[in-house]
Design a protein around this motif. Structure first.
Motif, PDB file in Angstrom:
ATOM      1  N   LEU A 116      -8.402  39.175  88.833  1.00 35.87           N
ATOM      2  CA  LEU A 116      -8.437  37.833  89.403  1.00 35.87           C
ATOM      3  C   LEU A 116      -9.192  37.843  90.720  1.00 35.87           C
ATOM      4  CD1 LEU A 116      -4.703  36.728  88.909  1.00 35.87           C
ATOM      5  CD2 LEU A 116      -6.628  36.353  87.361  1.00 35.87           C
ATOM      6  N   SER A 117      -9.814  36.723  91.027  1.00 38.02           N
ATOM      7  CA  SER A 117     -10.477  36.578  92.316  1.00 38.02           C
ATOM      8  C   SER A 117      -9.414  36.331  93.389  1.00 38.02           C
ATOM      9  CB  SER A 117     -11.450  35.402  92.278  1.00 38.02           C
ATOM     10  OG  SER A 117     -10.741  34.182  92.184  1.00 38.02           O
ATOM     11  N   PRO A 118      -9.706  36.625  94.656  1.00 40.92           N
ATOM     12  CA  PRO A 118      -8.737  36.375  95.732  1.00 40.92           C
ATOM     13  C   PRO A 118      -8.311  34.911  95.801  1.00 40.92           C
ATOM     14  CG  PRO A 118     -10.463  37.833  96.502  1.00 40.92           C
ATOM     15  CD  PRO A 118     -10.898  37.342  95.152  1.00 40.92           C
ATOM     16  N   ASP A 119      -9.243  33.974  95.532  1.00 42.47           N
ATOM     17  CA  ASP A 119      -8.903  32.553  95.572  1.00 42.47           C
ATOM     18  C   ASP A 119      -7.860  32.201  94.521  1.00 42.47           C
ATOM     19  OD1 ASP A 119     -10.651  32.168  97.636  1.00 42.47           O
ATOM     20  OD2 ASP A 119     -12.280  31.372  96.400  1.00 42.47           O
ATOM     21  N   THR A 120      -8.032  32.745  93.325  1.00 43.50           N
ATOM     22  CA  THR A 120      -7.066  32.482  92.253  1.00 43.50           C
ATOM     23  C   THR A 120      -5.704  33.078  92.596  1.00 43.50           C
ATOM     24  OG1 THR A 120      -8.760  32.368  90.526  1.00 43.50           O
ATOM     25  CG2 THR A 120      -6.531  32.917  89.828  1.00 43.50           C
ATOM     26  N   ALA A 121      -5.711  34.312  93.104  1.00 42.09           N
ATOM     27  CA  ALA A 121      -4.448  34.967  93.474  1.00 42.09           C
ATOM     28  C   ALA A 121      -3.723  34.177  94.553  1.00 42.09           C
ATOM     29  CB  ALA A 121      -4.727  36.390  93.945  1.00 42.09           C
ATOM     30  N   ALA A 122      -4.476  33.656  95.524  1.00 43.48           N
ATOM     31  CA  ALA A 122      -3.867  32.881  96.608  1.00 43.48           C
ATOM     32  C   ALA A 122      -3.308  31.564  96.075  1.00 43.48           C
ATOM     33  CB  ALA A 122      -4.899  32.621  97.706  1.00 43.48           C
ATOM     34  N   ALA A 123      -4.073  30.887  95.205  1.00 45.72           N
ATOM     35  CA  ALA A 123      -3.629  29.606  94.654  1.00 45.72           C
ATOM     36  C   ALA A 123      -2.377  29.775  93.808  1.00 45.72           C
ATOM     37  CB  ALA A 123      -4.747  28.985  93.819  1.00 45.72           C
ATOM     38  N   ALA A 124      -2.266  30.928  93.130  1.00 47.46           N
ATOM     39  CA  ALA A 124      -1.111  31.194  92.275  1.00 47.46           C
ATOM     40  C   ALA A 124       0.087  31.717  93.068  1.00 47.46           C
ATOM     41  CB  ALA A 124      -1.485  32.193  91.185  1.00 47.46           C
ATOM     42  N   GLY A 125      -0.114  31.975  94.368  1.00 50.02           N
ATOM     43  CA  GLY A 125       0.974  32.457  95.212  1.00 50.02           C
ATOM     44  C   GLY A 125       1.375  33.888  94.940  1.00 50.02           C
ATOM     45  N   ASN A 129      -0.598  43.901  96.746  1.00 49.63           N
ATOM     46  CA  ASN A 129      -0.067  45.205  97.148  1.00 49.63           C
ATOM     47  C   ASN A 129      -1.173  46.245  97.222  1.00 49.63           C
ATOM     48  OD1 ASN A 129       2.785  44.297  96.855  1.00 49.63           O
ATOM     49  ND2 ASN A 129       2.248  44.221  94.679  1.00 49.63           N
ATOM     50  N   ASP A 130      -0.982  47.217  98.103  1.00 49.99           N
ATOM     51  CA  ASP A 130      -1.846  48.390  98.158  1.00 49.99           C
ATOM     52  C   ASP A 130      -1.061  49.548  97.559  1.00 49.99           C
ATOM     53  OD1 ASP A 130      -4.240  47.414  99.528  1.00 49.99           O
ATOM     54  OD2 ASP A 130      -2.903  47.109 101.232  1.00 49.99           O
ATOM     55  N   GLU A 131      -1.551  50.081  96.433  1.00 47.18           N
ATOM     56  CA  GLU A 131      -0.818  51.119  95.716  1.00 47.18           C
ATOM     57  C   GLU A 131      -0.869  52.464  96.438  1.00 47.18           C
ATOM     58  OE1 GLU A 131       1.007  50.562  93.229  1.00 47.18           O
ATOM     59  OE2 GLU A 131       0.325  48.660  92.377  1.00 47.18           O
ATOM     60  N   LEU A 132       0.116  53.332  96.134  1.00 48.14           N
ATOM     61  CA  LEU A 132       0.143  54.686  96.686  1.00 48.14           C
ATOM     62  C   LEU A 132      -1.124  55.436  96.289  1.00 48.14           C
ATOM     63  CD1 LEU A 132       1.596  57.045  98.065  1.00 48.14           C
ATOM     64  CD2 LEU A 132       2.731  57.533  95.885  1.00 48.14           C
ATOM     65  N   PHE A 133      -1.519  55.277  95.012  1.00 49.71           N
ATOM     66  CA  PHE A 133      -2.773  55.834  94.536  1.00 49.71           C
ATOM     67  C   PHE A 133      -3.768  54.679  94.452  1.00 49.71           C
ATOM     68  CE2 PHE A 133       0.498  58.657  92.957  1.00 49.71           C
ATOM     69  CZ  PHE A 133      -0.025  59.918  93.248  1.00 49.71           C
ATOM     70  N   PRO A 134      -4.772  54.631  95.330  1.00 48.48           N
ATOM     71  CA  PRO A 134      -5.693  53.491  95.390  1.00 48.48           C
ATOM     72  C   PRO A 134      -6.334  53.185  94.039  1.00 48.48           C
ATOM     73  CG  PRO A 134      -6.078  54.990  97.228  1.00 48.48           C
ATOM     74  CD  PRO A 134      -5.142  55.693  96.289  1.00 48.48           C
ATOM     75  N   VAL A 135      -6.485  51.905  93.748  1.00 48.48           N
ATOM     76  CA  VAL A 135      -7.126  51.472  92.522  1.00 48.48           C
ATOM     77  C   VAL A 135      -8.608  51.245  92.824  1.00 48.48           C
ATOM     78  CG1 VAL A 135      -7.255  49.671  90.757  1.00 48.48           C
ATOM     79  CG2 VAL A 135      -5.027  50.400  91.642  1.00 48.48           C
ATOM     80  N   ALA A 143     -18.675  50.838  92.878  1.00 51.52           N
ATOM     81  CA  ALA A 143     -17.229  51.069  92.956  1.00 51.52           C
ATOM     82  C   ALA A 143     -16.618  50.248  94.088  1.00 51.52           C
ATOM     83  CB  ALA A 143     -16.943  52.545  93.162  1.00 51.52           C
ATOM     84  N   VAL A 144     -15.514  49.578  93.797  1.00 50.92           N
ATOM     85  CA  VAL A 144     -14.821  48.783  94.812  1.00 50.92           C
ATOM     86  C   VAL A 144     -13.329  49.105  94.762  1.00 50.92           C
ATOM     87  CG1 VAL A 144     -16.490  46.892  94.718  1.00 50.92           C
ATOM     88  CG2 VAL A 144     -14.482  46.825  93.237  1.00 50.92           C
ATOM     89  N   ARG A 145     -12.694  48.972  95.915  1.00 56.44           N
ATOM     90  CA  ARG A 145     -11.258  49.178  95.990  1.00 56.44           C
ATOM     91  C   ARG A 145     -10.563  47.835  95.764  1.00 56.44           C
ATOM     92  NH1 ARG A 145      -7.950  52.830 100.319  1.00 56.44           N
ATOM     93  NH2 ARG A 145      -5.839  52.233  99.701  1.00 56.44           N
ATOM     94  N   ALA A 146      -9.521  47.839  94.955  1.00 52.42           N
ATOM     95  CA  ALA A 146      -8.832  46.594  94.618  1.00 52.42           C
ATOM     96  C   ALA A 146      -7.361  46.672  94.985  1.00 52.42           C
ATOM     97  CB  ALA A 146      -8.985  46.283  93.138  1.00 52.42           C
ATOM     98  N   GLN A 147      -6.800  45.521  95.295  1.00 49.36           N
ATOM     99  CA  GLN A 147      -5.363  45.411  95.481  1.00 49.36           C
ATOM    100  C   GLN A 147      -4.739  45.036  94.146  1.00 49.36           C
ATOM    101  OE1 GLN A 147      -5.773  42.585  98.912  1.00 49.36           O
ATOM    102  NE2 GLN A 147      -4.218  43.911  99.836  1.00 49.36           N
ATOM    103  N   THR A 148      -3.441  45.169  94.048  1.00 44.82           N
ATOM    104  CA  THR A 148      -2.760  44.850  92.789  1.00 44.82           C
ATOM    105  C   THR A 148      -1.751  43.735  93.024  1.00 44.82           C
ATOM    106  OG1 THR A 148      -0.987  46.461  93.107  1.00 44.82           O
ATOM    107  CG2 THR A 148      -3.008  47.233  92.029  1.00 44.82           C
ATOM    108  N   ALA A 149      -1.375  43.098  91.930  1.00 40.33           N
ATOM    109  CA  ALA A 149      -0.358  42.048  91.977  1.00 40.33           C
ATOM    110  C   ALA A 149       0.266  41.947  90.593  1.00 40.33           C
ATOM    111  CB  ALA A 149      -0.974  40.712  92.397  1.00 40.33           C
ATOM    112  N   GLN A 150       1.298  41.148  90.480  1.00 41.94           N
ATOM    113  CA  GLN A 150       1.951  40.940  89.189  1.00 41.94           C
ATOM    114  C   GLN A 150       2.140  39.446  88.970  1.00 41.94           C
ATOM    115  OE1 GLN A 150       4.802  43.798  87.379  1.00 41.94           O
ATOM    116  NE2 GLN A 150       6.310  42.208  87.772  1.00 41.94           N
TER     117      GLN A 150
END
Length: 205
Positions: A116-125, A129-135, A143-150
């Motif tokens: 998901l894009s950051p805008d979508t994640a923000a709109a969805a509330g 998270n930043d994982e122990l093992f970076p994604v 290559a880009v570093r990503a955050q995770t969510a559920q």
């Protein structure tokens, strides 16, 4: 979109783990201390392995099978068969409700994980998270570093996916993608001509 996790961003962590094991190997030569260190190191290694599998299985359908064997996975998809016509651009696009907001998503079987894009994640509330093992994801821009969510609930027509793990990164530039960690939950999915057909395990009214 190719968003397959890579190891390139993990080298500092991997180097630290290797250095730690080398140090522990040297200390093991001390009689009693060596036995205690050996037991502790094996315990830490097992815990890290379980944590890594638990983290990765949410985004990798292949690891999810291994996670199921250990009883770490508890995800499901519900709903009726859904048919999606191919768009003029040659892709399958759907409209899904994520956390109360409706968004357009690209269905991409070449993407390992739903993104998901950051805008979508923000709109969805969603809580990022930043994982122990970076994604680390491999995209068209490198290559880009990503955050995770559920996502508590993603509703796609008559299909409902609950507790769906996703990755979020600015590199997606407004594009939302339904990847294999969504498709692999279904009983089946296939393309017939210019129609994508998705069938869940437990259809609901």
């Amino acid at each position: 979109m190719d968003n397959i996790p890579e190891l390139s961003g993990h080298w500092p962590l991997i180097a630290a783990i290797v250095a730690g094991f080398v140090l522990l190997r040297l200390l093991r030569r001390v009689p009693v201390l060596g036995t205690l260190i050996s037991l502790a190191s094996w315990s830490v290694a097992i815990v890290l392995l379980v944590v890594m599998i638990d983290q990765r299985q949410r985004f990798d359908p292949y690891l999810a099978r291994l996670s199921q064997a250990f009883g770490l996975e508890g995800q499901r998809v519900e709903g009726r068969e859904l048919r999606v016509k191919m768009a003029p651009d040659g892709h399958f696009w759907v409209r899904a409700r994520i956390g109360g907001v409706e968004k357009r998503l690209l269905i991409d079987s070449g993407a390992t994980v739903t993104a998901l894009s950051p805008d979508t994640a923000a709109a969805a509330g969603l809580t990022l998270n930043d994982e122990l093992f970076p994604v680390i994801l491999r995209t068209a821009n490198g290559a880009v570093r990503a955050q995770t969510a559920q996502v508590p609930e993603l509703r796609l027509g008559n299909i409902v996916a609950r507790d769906l793990p996703v990755v979020v990164a600015p590199a997606f530039d407004g594009v939302n993608v339904l990847g294999m960690n969504f498709l692999s939950r279904l009983k089946s999915w296939r393309v017939e001509g210019r129609t994508l057909i998705m069938e869940p395990h437990h259809p609901q009214a």
